[in-house]
Design an enzyme around this catalytic site. Structure first.
Site, PDB file in Angstrom:
ATOM      1  N   CYS A   1      52.281  28.921  35.898  1.00  0.00           N
ATOM      2  CA  CYS A   1      51.337  29.272  36.952  1.00  0.00           C
ATOM      3  C   CYS A   1      50.604  28.011  37.370  1.00  0.00           C
ATOM      4  CB  CYS A   1      50.352  30.317  36.419  1.00  0.00           C
ATOM      5  SG  CYS A   1      49.097  30.803  37.609  1.00  0.00           S
ATOM      6  N   LEU A   2      50.424  27.844  38.678  1.00  0.00           N
ATOM      7  CA  LEU A   2      49.718  26.657  39.165  1.00  0.00           C
ATOM      8  C   LEU A   2      48.281  26.620  38.641  1.00  0.00           C
ATOM      9  CD1 LEU A   2      50.994  26.613  42.867  1.00  0.00           C
ATOM     10  CD2 LEU A   2      51.731  25.134  40.981  1.00  0.00           C
TER      11      LEU A   2
ATOM     12  N   HIS B   1      47.390  38.430  39.879  1.00  0.00           N
ATOM     13  CA  HIS B   1      46.270  37.548  40.242  1.00  0.00           C
ATOM     14  C   HIS B   1      45.202  38.304  41.032  1.00  0.00           C
ATOM     15  CE1 HIS B   1      47.245  33.488  38.930  1.00  0.00           C
ATOM     16  NE2 HIS B   1      48.467  33.558  39.438  1.00  0.00           N
TER      17      HIS B   1
ATOM     18  N   GLY C   1      54.897  30.643  44.279  1.00  0.00           N
ATOM     19  CA  GLY C   1      54.006  31.707  44.720  1.00  0.00           C
ATOM     20  C   GLY C   1      52.561  31.280  44.589  1.00  0.00           C
TER      21      GLY C   1
ATOM     22  N   GLN D   1      43.524  32.153  43.765  1.00  0.00           N
ATOM     23  CA  GLN D   1      43.789  30.844  43.164  1.00  0.00           C
ATOM     24  C   GLN D   1      43.170  29.703  43.964  1.00  0.00           C
ATOM     25  OE1 GLN D   1      48.241  31.729  42.606  1.00  0.00           O
ATOM     26  NE2 GLN D   1      47.774  30.349  40.912  1.00  0.00           N
TER      27      GLN D   1
ATOM     28  N   HIS E   1      53.708  38.795  39.126  1.00  0.00           N
ATOM     29  CA  HIS E   1      52.813  37.711  38.735  1.00  0.00           C
ATOM     30  C   HIS E   1      51.698  37.526  39.775  1.00  0.00           C
ATOM     31  CE1 HIS E   1      52.223  33.490  36.985  1.00  0.00           C
ATOM     32  NE2 HIS E   1      51.516  33.462  38.102  1.00  0.00           N
ATOM     33  N   GLU E   2      52.081  37.490  41.055  1.00  0.00           N
ATOM     34  CA  GLU E   2      51.085  37.239  42.112  1.00  0.00           C
ATOM     35  C   GLU E   2      50.151  38.433  42.300  1.00  0.00           C
ATOM     36  OE1 GLU E   2      50.730  34.285  42.887  1.00  0.00           O
ATOM     37  OE2 GLU E   2      52.671  33.585  42.180  1.00  0.00           O
TER      38      GLU E   2
HETATM   39 NI    NI Z   1      50.047  32.272  38.976  1.00  0.00          NI
END
Ligand code: NI
Length: 168
Positions: free
Chosen positions: A92-93, A138, A45, A50, A134-135
């Protein structure tokens, strides 16, 4: 185009994103870049902030390498119903080299627009439900580490500071 993924503690990751008011060619290009960036990373995701774009756009694909892709593009996503409890390990990236268990809802109903501006509804469970939560976090400037207990968060922050110093 593959874009650079911002990482903790970049201040943009703490900002709240604005709703998309009109879906334009720029929105389509943003989504294309996000999808390419997510698959390249690889990740399950990605949220627009991000890559430094403070708009309420997320992309998700939890299908993994061995299955056909199941891409979800959600613009202005809203959780309209949530139930149950989950406690799974997340990464998480934007928070490389760290993972921790996070308390989430086990099932959510999400409404959003797709790239054509049509309203879509997803009844998500398990990993997909967690990915949506989660997304969407963000878009509020919330990272999964913000859900940790004070003690765990402090351990994470100490680790992150150490990693940053080692890079210098
Ligand atoms: Ni993330």
């Amino acid at each position: 185009m593959i874009r650079t993924i911002l990482t903790y503690p970049n201040p943009l990751l703490k900002k709240k994103s604005a709703p998309v008011t009109v879906i334009t060619e720029a929105t389509r290009e943003l989504v294309r870049d996000m999808v390419e960036t997510m698959y390249d990373a690889p990740g399950v995701g990605l949220a627009a902030p991000q890559i430094g774009v403070l708009q309420r756009v997320i992309v998700i694909d939890i299908s993994g390498k061995n299955e056909p892709p199941e891409l979800i593009v959600a613009i202005n996503p809203v959780i309209v119903h949530a139930e149950g409890e989950a406690y799974e390990e997340e990464g998480c990236l934007s928070v490389p080299d760290y993972a921790a268990n996070v308390k989430r809802h086990a099932a959510v109903i999400v409404k959003a627009l797709d790239l054509d501006g049509a309203e879509r509804t997803w009844h998500a469970e398990e990993l997909l439900a967690i990915a949506f939560q989660h997304e969407i976090d963000h878009l509020e400037g919330i990272l999964f580490v913000d859900h940790l207990s004070a003690l765990k968060r402090e351990i994470f922050q100490r680790k992150a500071r150490k990693a940053a110093e080692e890079k210098r």
